[in-house]
Write an enzyme that holds these catalytic residues in place. Sequence first.
Site, PDB file in Angstrom:
ATOM      1  N   LYS A 141       0.842  -1.211   0.000  1.00  0.00           N
ATOM      2  CA  LYS A 141       0.000   0.000   0.000  1.00  0.00           C
ATOM      3  C   LYS A 141       0.869   1.250   0.000  1.00  0.00           C
ATOM      4  CE  LYS A 141      -1.837   1.805   3.978  1.00  0.00           C
ATOM      5  NZ  LYS A 141      -1.553   3.250   4.134  1.00  0.00           N
ATOM      6  N   ASN A 142       1.815   1.296   0.920  1.00  0.00           N
ATOM      7  CA  ASN A 142       2.533   2.558   1.100  1.00  0.00           C
ATOM      8  C   ASN A 142       3.514   2.862  -0.031  1.00  0.00           C
ATOM      9  OD1 ASN A 142       1.034   3.125   3.317  1.00  0.00           O
ATOM     10  ND2 ASN A 142       2.570   2.482   4.817  1.00  0.00           N
ATOM     11  N   CYS A 183      -5.432   8.044   8.593  1.00  0.00           N
ATOM     12  CA  CYS A 183      -5.893   7.578   9.906  1.00  0.00           C
ATOM     13  C   CYS A 183      -5.534   8.583  10.979  1.00  0.00           C
ATOM     14  CB  CYS A 183      -5.240   6.236  10.225  1.00  0.00           C
ATOM     15  SG  CYS A 183      -5.842   4.903   9.190  1.00  0.00           S
ATOM     16  N   ARG A 207      -0.519  14.668  13.283  1.00  0.00           N
ATOM     17  CA  ARG A 207       0.208  14.256  12.069  1.00  0.00           C
ATOM     18  C   ARG A 207       0.419  15.497  11.211  1.00  0.00           C
ATOM     19  NH1 ARG A 207      -2.101   8.884   9.294  1.00  0.00           N
ATOM     20  NH2 ARG A 207       0.039   8.661   8.563  1.00  0.00           N
ATOM     21  N   ASP A 253       3.409   0.423  12.290  1.00  0.00           N
ATOM     22  CA  ASP A 253       2.202  -0.130  11.662  1.00  0.00           C
ATOM     23  C   ASP A 253       1.882  -1.542  12.163  1.00  0.00           C
ATOM     24  OD1 ASP A 253       2.063   2.218  10.268  1.00  0.00           O
ATOM     25  OD2 ASP A 253       2.934   1.409   8.431  1.00  0.00           O
ATOM     26  N   ARG A 304      -9.179   0.117   3.314  1.00  0.00           N
ATOM     27  CA  ARG A 304      -8.215   1.125   2.871  1.00  0.00           C
ATOM     28  C   ARG A 304      -6.841   0.505   2.617  1.00  0.00           C
ATOM     29  NH1 ARG A 304      -6.892   5.773   6.353  1.00  0.00           N
ATOM     30  NH2 ARG A 304      -5.299   5.684   4.791  1.00  0.00           N
TER      31      ARG A 304
HETATM   32  N1  EPU Z   1       5.828  14.151  11.284  1.00  0.00           N
HETATM   33  C1  EPU Z   1       5.911  15.474  11.648  1.00  0.00           C
HETATM   34  N2  EPU Z   1       5.888  16.413  10.656  1.00  0.00           N
HETATM   35  C2  EPU Z   1       5.775  16.077   9.338  1.00  0.00           C
HETATM   36  C3  EPU Z   1       5.695  14.716   8.980  1.00  0.00           C
HETATM   37  C4  EPU Z   1       5.718  13.764   9.986  1.00  0.00           C
HETATM   38  O1  EPU Z   1       6.007  15.805  12.829  1.00  0.00           O
HETATM   39  O2  EPU Z   1       5.769  16.976   8.502  1.00  0.00           O
HETATM   40  C5  EPU Z   1       5.840  13.115  12.337  1.00  0.00           C
HETATM   41  C6  EPU Z   1       4.577  12.263  12.322  1.00  0.00           C
HETATM   42  O3  EPU Z   1       3.524  12.910  13.023  1.00  0.00           O
HETATM   43  C7  EPU Z   1       5.061  11.006  12.984  1.00  0.00           C
HETATM   44  C8  EPU Z   1       6.495  10.887  12.464  1.00  0.00           C
HETATM   45  O4  EPU Z   1       6.876  12.203  12.061  1.00  0.00           O
HETATM   46  O5  EPU Z   1       5.095  11.186  14.360  1.00  0.00           O
HETATM   47  C9  EPU Z   1       6.719   9.948  11.317  1.00  0.00           C
HETATM   48  O6  EPU Z   1       5.774  10.225  10.300  1.00  0.00           O
HETATM   49  P1  EPU Z   1       6.048   9.926   8.763  1.00  0.00           P
HETATM   50  O7  EPU Z   1       6.046  11.224   8.032  1.00  0.00           O
HETATM   51  O8  EPU Z   1       7.221   9.023   8.634  1.00  0.00           O
HETATM   52  O9  EPU Z   1       4.737   9.117   8.403  1.00  0.00           O
HETATM   53  P2  EPU Z   1       3.878   9.248   7.104  1.00  0.00           P
HETATM   54  O10 EPU Z   1       4.734   9.462   5.920  1.00  0.00           O
HETATM   55  O11 EPU Z   1       2.754  10.174   7.364  1.00  0.00           O
HETATM   56  C10 EPU Z   1       3.998   6.709   6.500  1.00  0.00           C
HETATM   57  C11 EPU Z   1       2.996   5.615   6.291  1.00  0.00           C
HETATM   58  C12 EPU Z   1       2.358   5.253   7.619  1.00  0.00           C
HETATM   59  C13 EPU Z   1       3.447   4.814   8.578  1.00  0.00           C
HETATM   60  C14 EPU Z   1       4.516   5.896   8.712  1.00  0.00           C
HETATM   61  C15 EPU Z   1       5.684   5.513   9.575  1.00  0.00           C
HETATM   62  C16 EPU Z   1       2.229   6.143   4.070  1.00  0.00           C
HETATM   63  C17 EPU Z   1       1.124   6.601   3.202  1.00  0.00           C
HETATM   64  N3  EPU Z   1       1.979   6.098   5.371  1.00  0.00           N
HETATM   65  O12 EPU Z   1       3.247   7.801   7.033  1.00  0.00           O
HETATM   66  O13 EPU Z   1       1.501   4.155   7.341  1.00  0.00           O
HETATM   67  O14 EPU Z   1       2.875   4.575   9.840  1.00  0.00           O
HETATM   68  O15 EPU Z   1       5.007   6.264   7.406  1.00  0.00           O
HETATM   69  O16 EPU Z   1       6.308   4.400   9.059  1.00  0.00           O
HETATM   70  O17 EPU Z   1       3.295   5.777   3.587  1.00  0.00           O
HETATM   71  C18 EPU Z   1      -0.311   2.705   7.736  1.00  0.00           C
HETATM   72  O18 EPU Z   1       0.047   2.099   6.725  1.00  0.00           O
HETATM   73  O19 EPU Z   1      -1.174   2.278   8.543  1.00  0.00           O
HETATM   74  C19 EPU Z   1       0.328   3.991   8.036  1.00  0.00           C
HETATM   75  C20 EPU Z   1      -0.179   4.854   8.917  1.00  0.00           C
END
Ligand code: EPU
Length: 424
Positions: free
Chosen positions: A23-24, A117, A122, A306, A398
């Site tokens: 998915k990601n 989610c 976030r 995750d 999803r």
């Molecule tokens: N964060 C910030 N500021 C930002 C971006 C992130 O503070 O601008 C924080 C987030 O709040 C979190 C941490 O940094 O505490 C890490 O977030 P990250 O940006 O790595 O997560 P993401 O890119 O939003 C992806 C996956 C998530 C997975 C995370 C961590 C996708 C679409 N989503 O999210 O997947 O949990 O990386 O590995 O790639 C899931 O599949 O259930 C899912 C939530």
Amino acid sequence: MEEVIKIKGQKLLNGTVQISGSKNLCVALIPASILARDVVVIHNIPPISDVYNLIEILEKLDICVQYHNDTLVIDSSNVKYHDLNMVAMERLRASYYFYSVLLGMYKKLETKGIGGCRLGDRPIDLHIKAFEELGAKFETSNDSYYFDGGKLHPGHVVFDKISVGATINVVLLAIQIKGKTIIENAAIEPEITELFKFLIKMGASIEGVGTSTLVIKGGKPLHGTEFYNIPDRIEVGTYALIGAATAKKLTIKNIVKEHIQSLLDLFDLLEINYMIKNDTELIVKKSTIKKGIIVLTAPYPGFPTDLQQPLTSFLSVNEGTSVIIESIYTNRFAHIKELNEMGANINVTNMNIIIHGVKELNGLVVSGKDLRGAASLVLAGLMAKGETIVRGLEYINRGYENMIKKLKKIHANIELSLEEFGDE
Ligand code: EPU
């Protein structure tokens, strides 16, 4: 009436599960493909709702999309700029990859915010700060975002914090800007490495793939390509935990061992009965856990956040006390109240989940509030005595392709059912 998942638990599962595409990764591949302004073919794309939402957004941009048998053909030869003030943008988090793609292509973007989610705060401050480092301007008002890329330039981005999404977004912008951009403290998840391989196949120049320092020589002409999505390592982990909790023998096909190493290390510590075959199959058998464990969720190659929620369900029936330190999200705990109502004994203090193992869980009506949380309740239902009804099917859809069908195939007593609840 609401469609829910009905499970009669404590059945011994047996058989084979085929893992779907990640998915990601696919949620990044789809927006990134537009950069080719050409035909891109991507195989192994799972039919999950995030994918359908992304297709809706592509179509708004006059991109021609065909999706058959898990293969997506994206023809963006006639791509045109349109504002993305649309609901589909708000249905998933990964829609933010359109920000960098369109900002680089059209030097402007007006769009709705993103969804995803609810797992605590976030923010997207790291994305915005990185875009600004490359000359973009950003404003927000009335739920809309406005990006101006009239003065984009290469730059040097040092992330304060590791972020999957921000790493991908800044690379998608930097490859479009003529000149050398350096990115430090980048995330190194397998989905990121694979996305970069895809971009390189399209003609981009990215050095340092698989490491936390990236050097991009931007502005190279990009072209169409063909690519295979990787297996979803979180789906592998979810079924591996289901197998370890409930299966006589569960064969999980289409895995990449390296991507699940942190899970296998945990299985070793817990003495879970598993075997890897031909580097592409994981065979797991129901194992009694006699001791507690301490697990820290962390960016790759650490244990993935995750899988924290399915792991919480798994460890809830156990002889020891375990602690999971959730270091990524401030509020990825909605499943715990539901598990406790099923008879688990779990406390959360700060971001530490303390799980006192109980003898068994009892079936109940429970509600998933996010993707992995809902999956963790399905696992709890499979482990529990009696009937469990899991609400929140839309979250499962999803991110997990045909979860109910896959579980039925391995002899779970599980079905979709229409039920009426007093709160409707
Ligand atoms: N964060 C910030 N500021 C930002 C971006 C992130 O503070 O601008 C924080 C987030 O709040 C979190 C941490 O940094 O505490 C890490 O977030 P990250 O940006 O790595 O997560 P993401 O890119 O939003 C992806 C996956 C998530 C997975 C995370 C961590 C996708 C679409 N989503 O999210 O997947 O949990 O990386 O590995 O790639 C899931 O599949 O259930 C899912 C939530």
